[in-house]
Design a protein around this motif. Structure first.
Motif, PDB file in Angstrom:
ATOM      1  N   LEU A   1      -4.130  10.334  -3.133  1.00  0.00           N
ATOM      2  CA  LEU A   1      -4.648   9.088  -3.720  1.00  0.00           C
ATOM      3  C   LEU A   1      -3.874   8.110  -2.711  1.00  0.00           C
ATOM      4  O   LEU A   1      -2.924   7.956  -2.579  1.00  0.00           O
ATOM      5  CB  LEU A   1      -4.097   9.031  -4.922  1.00  0.00           C
ATOM      6  CG  LEU A   1      -4.595   7.869  -6.158  1.00  0.00           C
ATOM      7  CD1 LEU A   1      -6.010   8.026  -6.373  1.00  0.00           C
ATOM      8  CD2 LEU A   1      -3.490   7.799  -7.078  1.00  0.00           C
ATOM      9  N   CYS A   2      -4.693   7.104  -2.573  1.00  0.00           N
ATOM     10  CA  CYS A   2      -4.333   6.156  -1.696  1.00  0.00           C
ATOM     11  C   CYS A   2      -4.327   4.571  -2.454  1.00  0.00           C
ATOM     12  O   CYS A   2      -5.471   4.509  -3.117  1.00  0.00           O
ATOM     13  CB  CYS A   2      -5.048   5.937  -0.069  1.00  0.00           C
ATOM     14  SG  CYS A   2      -6.986   5.446  -0.457  1.00  0.00           S
ATOM     15  N   VAL A   3      -3.570   3.898  -2.481  1.00  0.00           N
ATOM     16  CA  VAL A   3      -3.412   2.655  -3.256  1.00  0.00           C
ATOM     17  C   VAL A   3      -3.213   1.542  -2.942  1.00  0.00           C
ATOM     18  O   VAL A   3      -2.210   1.268  -1.792  1.00  0.00           O
ATOM     19  CB  VAL A   3      -2.531   2.985  -4.593  1.00  0.00           C
ATOM     20  CG1 VAL A   3      -2.063   1.866  -5.563  1.00  0.00           C
ATOM     21  CG2 VAL A   3      -2.571   4.393  -5.090  1.00  0.00           C
TER      22      VAL A   3
ATOM     23  N   THR B   1       0.872  -1.240   0.023  1.00  0.00           N
ATOM     24  CA  THR B   1       0.064  -0.061   0.066  1.00  0.00           C
ATOM     25  C   THR B   1       1.068   1.434   0.042  1.00  0.00           C
ATOM     26  O   THR B   1       2.031   1.173   0.586  1.00  0.00           O
ATOM     27  CB  THR B   1      -0.966   0.050   1.132  1.00  0.00           C
ATOM     28  OG1 THR B   1      -0.099   0.126   2.428  1.00  0.00           O
ATOM     29  CG2 THR B   1      -1.844  -1.129   1.088  1.00  0.00           C
ATOM     30  N   PHE B   2       0.507   2.261  -0.656  1.00  0.00           N
ATOM     31  CA  PHE B   2       1.131   3.575  -0.570  1.00  0.00           C
ATOM     32  C   PHE B   2       0.300   4.566  -1.022  1.00  0.00           C
ATOM     33  O   PHE B   2      -1.029   4.508  -1.220  1.00  0.00           O
ATOM     34  CB  PHE B   2       2.674   3.620  -1.750  1.00  0.00           C
ATOM     35  CG  PHE B   2       1.849   2.970  -3.008  1.00  0.00           C
ATOM     36  CD1 PHE B   2       1.589   3.825  -4.051  1.00  0.00           C
ATOM     37  CD2 PHE B   2       1.987   1.625  -3.520  1.00  0.00           C
ATOM     38  CE1 PHE B   2       1.324   3.381  -5.325  1.00  0.00           C
ATOM     39  CE2 PHE B   2       1.494   1.109  -4.523  1.00  0.00           C
ATOM     40  CZ  PHE B   2       1.067   1.855  -5.552  1.00  0.00           C
ATOM     41  N   SER B   3       0.788   5.798  -1.060  1.00  0.00           N
ATOM     42  CA  SER B   3      -0.067   6.989  -1.433  1.00  0.00           C
ATOM     43  C   SER B   3       0.617   7.966  -2.142  1.00  0.00           C
ATOM     44  O   SER B   3       1.716   7.923  -2.313  1.00  0.00           O
ATOM     45  CB  SER B   3      -0.552   7.613   0.037  1.00  0.00           C
ATOM     46  OG  SER B   3       0.577   8.199   0.715  1.00  0.00           O
TER      47      SER B   3
ATOM     48  N   GLN C   1      -3.509  13.013 -14.413  1.00  0.00           N
ATOM     49  CA  GLN C   1      -2.107  12.750 -14.791  1.00  0.00           C
ATOM     50  C   GLN C   1      -1.601  11.653 -13.844  1.00  0.00           C
ATOM     51  O   GLN C   1      -0.970  10.503 -14.078  1.00  0.00           O
ATOM     52  CB  GLN C   1      -1.087  13.780 -14.791  1.00  0.00           C
ATOM     53  CG  GLN C   1       0.501  13.416 -14.984  1.00  0.00           C
ATOM     54  CD  GLN C   1       1.358  14.748 -14.825  1.00  0.00           C
ATOM     55  OE1 GLN C   1       0.815  15.786 -14.943  1.00  0.00           O
ATOM     56  NE2 GLN C   1       2.617  14.532 -15.110  1.00  0.00           N
ATOM     57  N   VAL C   2      -1.927  11.584 -12.321  1.00  0.00           N
ATOM     58  CA  VAL C   2      -1.466  10.793 -11.547  1.00  0.00           C
ATOM     59  C   VAL C   2      -1.990   9.433 -11.635  1.00  0.00           C
ATOM     60  O   VAL C   2      -1.374   8.259 -11.663  1.00  0.00           O
ATOM     61  CB  VAL C   2      -1.719  11.192 -10.220  1.00  0.00           C
ATOM     62  CG1 VAL C   2      -1.322  10.114  -9.120  1.00  0.00           C
ATOM     63  CG2 VAL C   2      -0.838  12.388  -9.763  1.00  0.00           C
TER      64      VAL C   2
ATOM     65  N   THR D   1       3.887  16.472  -2.054  1.00  0.00           N
ATOM     66  CA  THR D   1       5.095  15.734  -1.811  1.00  0.00           C
ATOM     67  C   THR D   1       5.357  14.530  -2.638  1.00  0.00           C
ATOM     68  O   THR D   1       6.297  13.812  -2.986  1.00  0.00           O
ATOM     69  CB  THR D   1       5.184  15.124  -0.518  1.00  0.00           C
ATOM     70  OG1 THR D   1       4.087  14.427  -0.387  1.00  0.00           O
ATOM     71  CG2 THR D   1       5.225  16.178   0.432  1.00  0.00           C
ATOM     72  N   GLY D   2       4.298  14.281  -3.587  1.00  0.00           N
ATOM     73  CA  GLY D   2       4.543  13.058  -4.672  1.00  0.00           C
ATOM     74  C   GLY D   2       4.176  11.617  -3.885  1.00  0.00           C
ATOM     75  O   GLY D   2       3.386  11.637  -2.889  1.00  0.00           O
ATOM     76  N   TRP D   3       4.651  10.667  -4.850  1.00  0.00           N
ATOM     77  CA  TRP D   3       4.610   9.271  -4.140  1.00  0.00           C
ATOM     78  C   TRP D   3       4.985   9.206  -2.858  1.00  0.00           C
ATOM     79  O   TRP D   3       6.130   9.766  -2.673  1.00  0.00           O
ATOM     80  CB  TRP D   3       4.992   8.219  -5.187  1.00  0.00           C
ATOM     81  CG  TRP D   3       4.086   8.498  -6.406  1.00  0.00           C
ATOM     82  CD1 TRP D   3       4.326   8.784  -7.696  1.00  0.00           C
ATOM     83  CD2 TRP D   3       2.854   7.780  -6.701  1.00  0.00           C
ATOM     84  NE1 TRP D   3       3.612   8.634  -8.555  1.00  0.00           N
ATOM     85  CE2 TRP D   3       2.329   7.984  -8.037  1.00  0.00           C
ATOM     86  CE3 TRP D   3       1.717   7.027  -5.711  1.00  0.00           C
ATOM     87  CZ2 TRP D   3       1.215   7.610  -8.585  1.00  0.00           C
ATOM     88  CZ3 TRP D   3       0.733   6.776  -6.336  1.00  0.00           C
ATOM     89  CH2 TRP D   3       0.287   6.888  -7.792  1.00  0.00           C
ATOM     90  N   SER D   4       4.585   8.260  -2.066  1.00  0.00           N
ATOM     91  CA  SER D   4       5.162   7.836  -0.828  1.00  0.00           C
ATOM     92  C   SER D   4       6.515   7.191  -0.937  1.00  0.00           C
ATOM     93  O   SER D   4       7.306   6.671  -0.003  1.00  0.00           O
ATOM     94  CB  SER D   4       4.234   7.567   0.252  1.00  0.00           C
ATOM     95  OG  SER D   4       3.527   6.337  -0.215  1.00  0.00           O
ATOM     96  N   LEU D   5       6.500   6.368  -1.942  1.00  0.00           N
ATOM     97  CA  LEU D   5       7.503   5.597  -2.354  1.00  0.00           C
ATOM     98  C   LEU D   5       8.417   6.076  -3.592  1.00  0.00           C
ATOM     99  O   LEU D   5       7.993   6.700  -4.319  1.00  0.00           O
ATOM    100  CB  LEU D   5       6.867   4.249  -2.878  1.00  0.00           C
ATOM    101  CG  LEU D   5       5.931   3.308  -1.805  1.00  0.00           C
ATOM    102  CD1 LEU D   5       5.542   2.020  -2.611  1.00  0.00           C
ATOM    103  CD2 LEU D   5       6.864   2.905  -0.525  1.00  0.00           C
TER     104      LEU D   5
END
Length: 363
Positions: A75-77, A5-7, A42-43, A12-16
């Motif tokens: 966005l949470c993924v 899982t990531f956001s 775009q994301v 700040t952009g992607w958490s990874l």
């Protein structure tokens, strides 16, 4: 199953640093995001490009749930690559609430198979009758197949919602993913936490999910009398006072109905699910502790259906009304679910305009 899982945060952009390399035909990608991604997607395009073979589903929210955090404009993924479970995505248009049953039926026909073990459905949050959608889904699926999910949201604005279709945010559609095979296990739970108050009234005029009269009086006028000064903020303020519905005086179970819109000309109110004529309804209001306890009980119900597992994904879907009531305490119900579920559980989810579970559609 391999699960990550990531956001994504707009600042700040992607958490990874890199998106997990888990793309495959048996990979499920679930994304819940801000309504703003509908016009600035775009994301979502980047996410779709990173997982070209995977099955991508998701929708807009009234708040994104990432672990125990509640965020906006994000966005949470969750990305889950299964070893032995196959996946299939189905979509159907629903431009008008009258098309809800047909949309559900079309999706059930696309997903139906003897090996189907569960369906997660995400729907446009405004132009849909949730009850008819569920009836259409159930019409073509075996009774042992659980159907869970929710209605997309647009904060407290009630203007535009989106679901992901073919990798892009689209309005006026229902999207669902079917999970197939003997080794996938799905648990589910639904619990409220609202208190009823005021007199119980009979629905004397209604059509599907549109309520016109209670005890022979205009429904919206009566509702405004209870709201007082809050009536100026309709329909958003109605989220603080949903209706508890039961089909007869002999029935103890109440289903919670969320208001989606109001019509001043007809003095009517449109709900996320059916309001059957002749049924009994009563106003509900928040009880802070009971709302949080309800989240914990729902998680416990789900846990009881699940075997011990090394990796589990919790998809938490709560009502925007609960968020408005809980305010700064909203994250407490997110913490309550993970406190109950196994330690290995990862959680994403969203605040919605309605929740779908085998128990009820409502809160």
């Amino acid at each position: 199953m391999k699960l990550e899982t990531f956001s994504y945060q707009q600042r700040t952009g992607w958490s990874l640093s890199e998106l997990p390399a888990l793309d495959s035909p048996n990979t499920l990608v679930i994304a819940f995001g801000s309504p703003s991604f509908r016009d600035n997607h775009q994301v979502l395009t980047e996410l779709s490009a990173a997982y070209p073979q995977s099955k991508l589903v998701g929708c807009s929210t009234a708040g994104e749930i990432y672990g125990t955090e509640l965020n906006d404009h994000s966005l949470c993924v969750a990305v889950a690559r299964f070893d032995d479970t196959t996946l299939k995505v189905a979509t159907a248009p629903v431009k008008d609430a009258r098309e809800s049953f047909a949309a559900g039926e079309a999706i059930s026909q696309q997903l139906s198979d003897p090996s189907l073990r569960g369906v997660v459905v995400l729907s446009d949050g405004l132009g849909v009758n949730g009850s008819d959608l569920v009836k259409g889904l159930s019409a073509g699926l075996p009774p042992y197949v659980p159907v869970t999910g929710g209605l997309a949201a647009d904060g407290d604005r009630f203007q535009k919602t989106w679901v992901i279709k073919d990798g892009a945010p689209t309005d006026g559609h229902v999207s669902a993913v079917g999970l197939y095979g003997e080794k996938v296990h799905l648990g589910h739970g639904s619990k409220g936490g609202w208190d009823i108050f005021g007199p119980e009234r009979k629905v004397t005029r209604a059509e599907h999910n549109v309520l016109y009269e209670l005890d022979g009086k205009p429904a919206l006028k009566l509702y405004k009398e209870y709201l007082g000064e809050r009536a100026a903020g309709l329909p958003a303020t109605a989220l603080l006072f949903p209706l508890g519905l039961r089909l007869s005086a002999d029935e103890e179970k109440r289903i919670v109905r969320t208001v989606l819109s109001v019509d001043e000309d007809t003095q009517s109110m449109t709900f996320a699910g059916d309001i059957p004529q002749g049924s009994l309804v009563q106003l509900m209001r928040a009880n802070f502790d009971r709302l949080i306890d309800g989240a914990s009980e729902a998680a416990l119900m789900s846990k009881r259906m699940m075997p011990p597992a090394s990796d589990s994904l919790s998809i938490a879907i709560s009502c925007v009304g609960r968020r408005l009531v809980l305010g700064e305490r909203a994250e407490e119900e997110l913490e309550a679910t993970l406190d109950v579920l196994p330690e290995c559980t990862k959680q994403i989810g969203f605040y919605s305009y309605g929740e779908i579970s085998p128990y009820a559609i409502g809160h």
